[in-house]
Design an enzyme around this catalytic site. Sequence first.
Site, PDB file in Angstrom:
ATOM      1  N   ARG A   1     -45.436 -23.079 -19.400  1.00  0.00           N
ATOM      2  CA  ARG A   1     -45.097 -24.482 -19.635  1.00  0.00           C
ATOM      3  C   ARG A   1     -44.347 -24.708 -20.946  1.00  0.00           C
ATOM      4  NH1 ARG A   1     -45.894 -23.608 -15.319  1.00  0.00           N
ATOM      5  NH2 ARG A   1     -47.346 -24.524 -13.844  1.00  0.00           N
TER       6      ARG A   1
ATOM      7  N   SER B   1     -50.263 -32.691 -12.846  1.00  0.00           N
ATOM      8  CA  SER B   1     -51.484 -32.119 -13.423  1.00  0.00           C
ATOM      9  C   SER B   1     -51.654 -32.637 -14.844  1.00  0.00           C
ATOM     10  CB  SER B   1     -51.403 -30.591 -13.436  1.00  0.00           C
ATOM     11  OG  SER B   1     -51.331 -30.088 -12.124  1.00  0.00           O
TER      12      SER B   1
ATOM     13  N   GLU C   1     -51.286 -31.518 -20.325  1.00  0.00           N
ATOM     14  CA  GLU C   1     -49.995 -30.960 -19.932  1.00  0.00           C
ATOM     15  C   GLU C   1     -48.910 -32.035 -19.956  1.00  0.00           C
ATOM     16  OE1 GLU C   1     -48.334 -28.954 -15.869  1.00  0.00           O
ATOM     17  OE2 GLU C   1     -49.997 -27.957 -16.875  1.00  0.00           O
TER      18      GLU C   1
END
Length: 303
Positions: A176, A226, A296
């Site tokens: 990420r 998410s 996130e």
Amino acid sequence: MKKEEIQKLFKNKSFSKILLDEPMKNHTTFKIGGPADLMVIPSSEEELIKAIKLSRENNIDFLIMGNGSNLLIKDGGIRGVVIKINEGFNGIKVDNTTIYCQAGALLSTISKTALKHSLKNLEFASGIPGTIGGAITMNAGAYGGEMKDVVTTVRVLDKNNEIKEYTNAEMNFRYRNSRVWDEGLIVLSVELGLEKGNYSTIEEIMKDLTYKRTSKQPLELPSGGSTFKRPEGFFAGKLIEDAGLRGLRHRGAQVSEKHCGFVVNAENATCKDVLYLISVIQKVVKDKFNVELETEIKLLGED
């Protein structure tokens, strides 16, 4: 520079599309966020670079965004300029096993293009709701695949307004994250290297992943995807469920009944609602399992 001065400056520069005092909730999948002083939606690479240079030359804060699928914007909105790279800057070209795409092209559209040409290895991205520019920035991934697996080169604009091209190895892709985020780069275009495959096989994989996504994720409600990164050795959703937090609600924000790894906008939630609920989830999981959940989604804007 004051809002009125910013708006006047940009209005005098003949951009294709400018929106004033534009509610950010209209541009994020969370459907949350106060107004941006000014939003520019460029229709070409030249227009995109012009907007960035104009902002930098006048010391105006600016935010680059794509489809808004991983953003939580605060209720006070965004001061300065929001440059939305999406519609109008979303060209896609195919040459044998290579796909060239502008930063605003949607991953779902690129995946369908790959299928049309019987190109494999991009199936994992077929349901990711963001643009390729945003996907490169955060090395987006799903179902065992990540952008780093298919990227050949990335063209970017750096902080000196210079266009540079980086190979996959130079992008510093990791979970990420990427060089784009590290150095404040702006993705202009991307080259993907795929492989020839069987149309029916690719289509079947995409259908299977779509079923998994729609059956397990709360796509019927607004969210930022998410909410939490996967903690090492655990699954965020499982921890939240085991902590007894399924369906927990604070005003308009709720832990999804369908997948506990998602905080959803159940009913006109504000950013404050979501942040409070996130803080409760983090505290309970920390207290019960001694695991710290890191968000996130990217939080931006002013209270």
